[in-house]
Design a protein around this motif. Structure first.
Motif, PDB file in Angstrom:
ATOM      1  N   TRP A   1      35.465  46.471  40.533  1.00  0.00           N
ATOM      2  CA  TRP A   1      36.757  45.833  40.273  1.00  0.00           C
ATOM      3  C   TRP A   1      37.920  46.734  40.669  1.00  0.00           C
ATOM      4  O   TRP A   1      38.910  46.267  41.235  1.00  0.00           O
ATOM      5  CB  TRP A   1      36.887  45.427  38.803  1.00  0.00           C
ATOM      6  N   LEU A   2      37.808  48.032  40.379  1.00  0.00           N
ATOM      7  CA  LEU A   2      38.874  48.966  40.764  1.00  0.00           C
ATOM      8  C   LEU A   2      39.011  49.036  42.285  1.00  0.00           C
ATOM      9  O   LEU A   2      40.129  49.111  42.816  1.00  0.00           O
ATOM     10  CB  LEU A   2      38.613  50.358  40.184  1.00  0.00           C
TER      11      LEU A   2
ATOM     12  N   LEU B   1      40.547  45.498  43.436  1.00  0.00           N
ATOM     13  CA  LEU B   1      41.967  45.406  43.077  1.00  0.00           C
ATOM     14  C   LEU B   1      42.777  46.523  43.730  1.00  0.00           C
ATOM     15  O   LEU B   1      43.940  46.318  44.077  1.00  0.00           O
ATOM     16  CB  LEU B   1      42.134  45.441  41.555  1.00  0.00           C
TER      17      LEU B   1
ATOM     18  N   PRO C   1      39.433  53.573  44.200  1.00  0.00           N
ATOM     19  CA  PRO C   1      39.011  53.866  42.829  1.00  0.00           C
ATOM     20  C   PRO C   1      38.828  55.368  42.631  1.00  0.00           C
ATOM     21  O   PRO C   1      38.447  56.081  43.553  1.00  0.00           O
ATOM     22  CB  PRO C   1      37.676  53.125  42.695  1.00  0.00           C
TER      23      PRO C   1
ATOM     24  N   SER D   1      44.647  48.844  36.948  1.00  0.00           N
ATOM     25  CA  SER D   1      43.568  49.369  36.109  1.00  0.00           C
ATOM     26  C   SER D   1      43.339  48.475  34.902  1.00  0.00           C
ATOM     27  O   SER D   1      42.194  48.203  34.526  1.00  0.00           O
ATOM     28  CB  SER D   1      43.882  50.792  35.650  1.00  0.00           C
TER      29      SER D   1
ATOM     30  N   ALA E   1      41.491  45.478  36.017  1.00  0.00           N
ATOM     31  CA  ALA E   1      40.095  45.823  36.300  1.00  0.00           C
ATOM     32  C   ALA E   1      39.286  45.909  35.008  1.00  0.00           C
ATOM     33  O   ALA E   1      38.150  45.420  34.947  1.00  0.00           O
ATOM     34  CB  ALA E   1      40.019  47.141  37.072  1.00  0.00           C
TER      35      ALA E   1
ATOM     36  N   ASN F   1      36.300  43.493  34.086  1.00  0.00           N
ATOM     37  CA  ASN F   1      35.033  44.162  33.819  1.00  0.00           C
ATOM     38  C   ASN F   1      34.412  43.671  32.505  1.00  0.00           C
ATOM     39  O   ASN F   1      33.197  43.536  32.398  1.00  0.00           O
ATOM     40  CB  ASN F   1      35.225  45.672  33.784  1.00  0.00           C
TER      41      ASN F   1
END
Length: 152
Positions: free
Chosen positions: A29-30, A33, A41, A62, A65, A69
């Motif tokens: 996800w980091l 994004l 990341p 963040s 994310a 998550n």
């Protein structure tokens, strides 16, 4: 299906698997994004208690994310734990180990309000959605017409 057996090796394996999936999906996800905000990341994004916040683009990314998550890890609860009653326990355990990781990484106990709010929301989301998904599987109707088949 694991019924009601208590097996320490199984529980440890589930914890390791869930923790690994927590950090793997958070990293994914980091990265996804971060591509929007042109940042890669980093361990700082994962473990720093000071990066999370509304005031900076990396802080907002963040936070997003971590929220995404929590949703992804709820699926992890469905696939790896499969018991609604255990979702809260495993979710709190994952976040407790993350708290320890943040404490070690930063050399101080996480003290920012935003860090605590984000992780409380993520814990609640992951546990509630994971439990909902697991309960849907547990409460599926059992077909009554499943008579034993004979091999004649």
């Amino acid at each position: 299906s694991r019924s009601y057996v208590w097996g320490p090796a199984l529980i440890v394996a589930q914890m390791v698997l869930l923790q690994a999936s927590y950090y793997s999906s958070l990293g994914l996800w980091l990265a996804l994004l971060g591509a929007l905000g042109s940042t890669g990341p980093s361990l700082h994004q994962v473990f720093s208690d000071e990066i999370l916040g509304f005031s900076t683009p990396p802080g907002r990314l963040s936070m997003m994310a971590f929220i995404l998550n929590a949703l992804t890890c709820a699926l992890g609860l469905l696939y790896f734990i499969r018991r609604g009653k255990q979702c809260l326990d495993f979710t709190v355990t994952v976040h407790f180990f993350h708290l320890l990781g943040c404490w070690i990484y930063n050399s101080h106990f996480p003290s920012t309000l935003t860090w605590w709010l984000v992780h409380i929301v993520c814990t609640a989301l992951m546990a509630a959605i994971g439990e909902y998904l697991c309960m849907r599987i547990e409460l599926r109707e059992i077909p009554l017409n499943s008579a034993p088949k004979s091999n004649v």
